[in-house]
Design a protein around this motif. Sequence first.
Motif, PDB file in Angstrom:
ATOM      1  N   LYS A   5      87.015 -10.342  57.883  1.00  0.00           N
ATOM      2  CA  LYS A   5      87.048  -9.792  56.521  1.00  0.00           C
ATOM      3  C   LYS A   5      87.297  -8.280  56.597  1.00  0.00           C
ATOM      4  CE  LYS A   5      85.852 -13.860  55.026  1.00  0.00           C
ATOM      5  NZ  LYS A   5      86.867 -14.769  54.494  1.00  0.00           N
ATOM      6  N   THR A   6      87.971  -7.741  55.603  1.00  0.00           N
ATOM      7  CA  THR A   6      88.293  -6.315  55.636  1.00  0.00           C
ATOM      8  C   THR A   6      87.046  -5.441  55.547  1.00  0.00           C
ATOM      9  OG1 THR A   6      88.719  -6.416  53.248  1.00  0.00           O
ATOM     10  CG2 THR A   6      90.623  -6.522  54.710  1.00  0.00           C
ATOM     11  N   SER A   7      85.946  -5.998  55.033  1.00  0.00           N
ATOM     12  CA  SER A   7      84.692  -5.228  54.977  1.00  0.00           C
ATOM     13  C   SER A   7      84.188  -4.884  56.369  1.00  0.00           C
ATOM     14  CB  SER A   7      83.623  -5.999  54.207  1.00  0.00           C
ATOM     15  OG  SER A   7      83.355  -7.244  54.841  1.00  0.00           O
ATOM     16  N   LEU A   8      84.639  -5.641  57.394  1.00  0.00           N
ATOM     17  CA  LEU A   8      84.186  -5.427  58.765  1.00  0.00           C
ATOM     18  C   LEU A   8      85.165  -4.592  59.582  1.00  0.00           C
ATOM     19  CD1 LEU A   8      82.863  -9.026  59.520  1.00  0.00           C
ATOM     20  CD2 LEU A   8      81.564  -7.034  58.750  1.00  0.00           C
ATOM     21  N   LEU A   9      86.278  -4.201  58.982  1.00  0.00           N
ATOM     22  CA  LEU A   9      87.260  -3.375  59.674  1.00  0.00           C
ATOM     23  C   LEU A   9      86.857  -1.906  59.622  1.00  0.00           C
ATOM     24  CD1 LEU A   9      90.613  -4.930  58.382  1.00  0.00           C
ATOM     25  CD2 LEU A   9      89.361  -5.489  60.475  1.00  0.00           C
ATOM     26  N   SER A  10      87.372  -1.135  60.558  1.00  0.00           N
ATOM     27  CA  SER A  10      87.134   0.308  60.515  1.00  0.00           C
ATOM     28  C   SER A  10      87.880   0.909  59.329  1.00  0.00           C
ATOM     29  CB  SER A  10      87.613   0.965  61.809  1.00  0.00           C
ATOM     30  OG  SER A  10      89.036   0.951  61.866  1.00  0.00           O
ATOM     31  N   ARG A  11      87.518   2.139  58.980  1.00  0.00           N
ATOM     32  CA  ARG A  11      88.177   2.803  57.856  1.00  0.00           C
ATOM     33  C   ARG A  11      89.672   2.989  58.138  1.00  0.00           C
ATOM     34  NH1 ARG A  11      86.136   4.645  53.409  1.00  0.00           N
ATOM     35  NH2 ARG A  11      87.204   6.248  52.171  1.00  0.00           N
ATOM     36  N   GLY A  12      90.001   3.337  59.361  1.00  0.00           N
ATOM     37  CA  GLY A  12      91.404   3.504  59.715  1.00  0.00           C
ATOM     38  C   GLY A  12      92.179   2.204  59.606  1.00  0.00           C
ATOM     39  N   GLU A  13      91.545   1.091  60.040  1.00  0.00           N
ATOM     40  CA  GLU A  13      92.194  -0.213  59.922  1.00  0.00           C
ATOM     41  C   GLU A  13      92.385  -0.595  58.463  1.00  0.00           C
ATOM     42  OE1 GLU A  13      91.071  -2.973  63.696  1.00  0.00           O
ATOM     43  OE2 GLU A  13      89.397  -2.402  62.401  1.00  0.00           O
ATOM     44  N   ARG A  14      91.384  -0.336  57.632  1.00  0.00           N
ATOM     45  CA  ARG A  14      91.521  -0.655  56.202  1.00  0.00           C
ATOM     46  C   ARG A  14      92.644   0.154  55.563  1.00  0.00           C
ATOM     47  NH1 ARG A  14      85.850   0.410  53.884  1.00  0.00           N
ATOM     48  NH2 ARG A  14      85.416   1.286  55.934  1.00  0.00           N
TER      49      ARG A  14
END
Length: 220
Positions: free
Chosen positions: A135-144
């Motif tokens: 889920k995008t909530s678990l991605l780093s800020r850069g990945e998001r």
Amino acid sequence: MSIIQAREISRSFEGMEVLSGLDLTVFKGEFLAITGRSGVGKSTLLSILGTHDRDFNGNLSIAGNDTRELKSSELAALRREHLGFVFQDFHLLPSLTAIENVILPVVFSGGNLEMARSHAEDVLKMLSVRTDQTKTSLLSRGERQRVAVARGLVNRPSILLADEPSASLDEESEQILFNLLDETRKEQGFAVVAVVHSKGILERADRILELKDGILHETI
């Protein structure tokens, strides 16, 4: 060759003029940076160029189409075919995966989901973002942020409009993002119009325009 022609664009809010007869030409394939102090109307200008804000005076042509003459359904088709958007605060749905977020514009526009998913996978890999079920909530800020960029590119736009796309990133992540974006832009030939303040990113731009007193000024 130009892809956007904006002439005598004016916009007021509650009697206060923000844009004052502004002219702008955007050329195919260029990286145009727009800068200026907070509150001068940069986001308003991007909203007008993106055809979301229609309460302005003046004329706006995108890819040869006079937007004043288009119906709502025709404007939606124009956005789908020519425009991509990257927002400062990402506007991702945290419960969805990266691919699910990226194909949302295609879902809303009724496009081919199978083709969109395949292209989304290619774009995410090109931007070095995982394509698993995380889920995008678990991605780093850069990945998001890179997911947000991929979403802006999924429809293969002629123009990518970006409102401070790296404002919340550290310098290293910012440089990585724009390295990838530059490579993609040169490969696909789309124009980028971005509101930016970072000196490192401004140095990458083909042109820099400062929004001041309601009009755009060329910077040296």
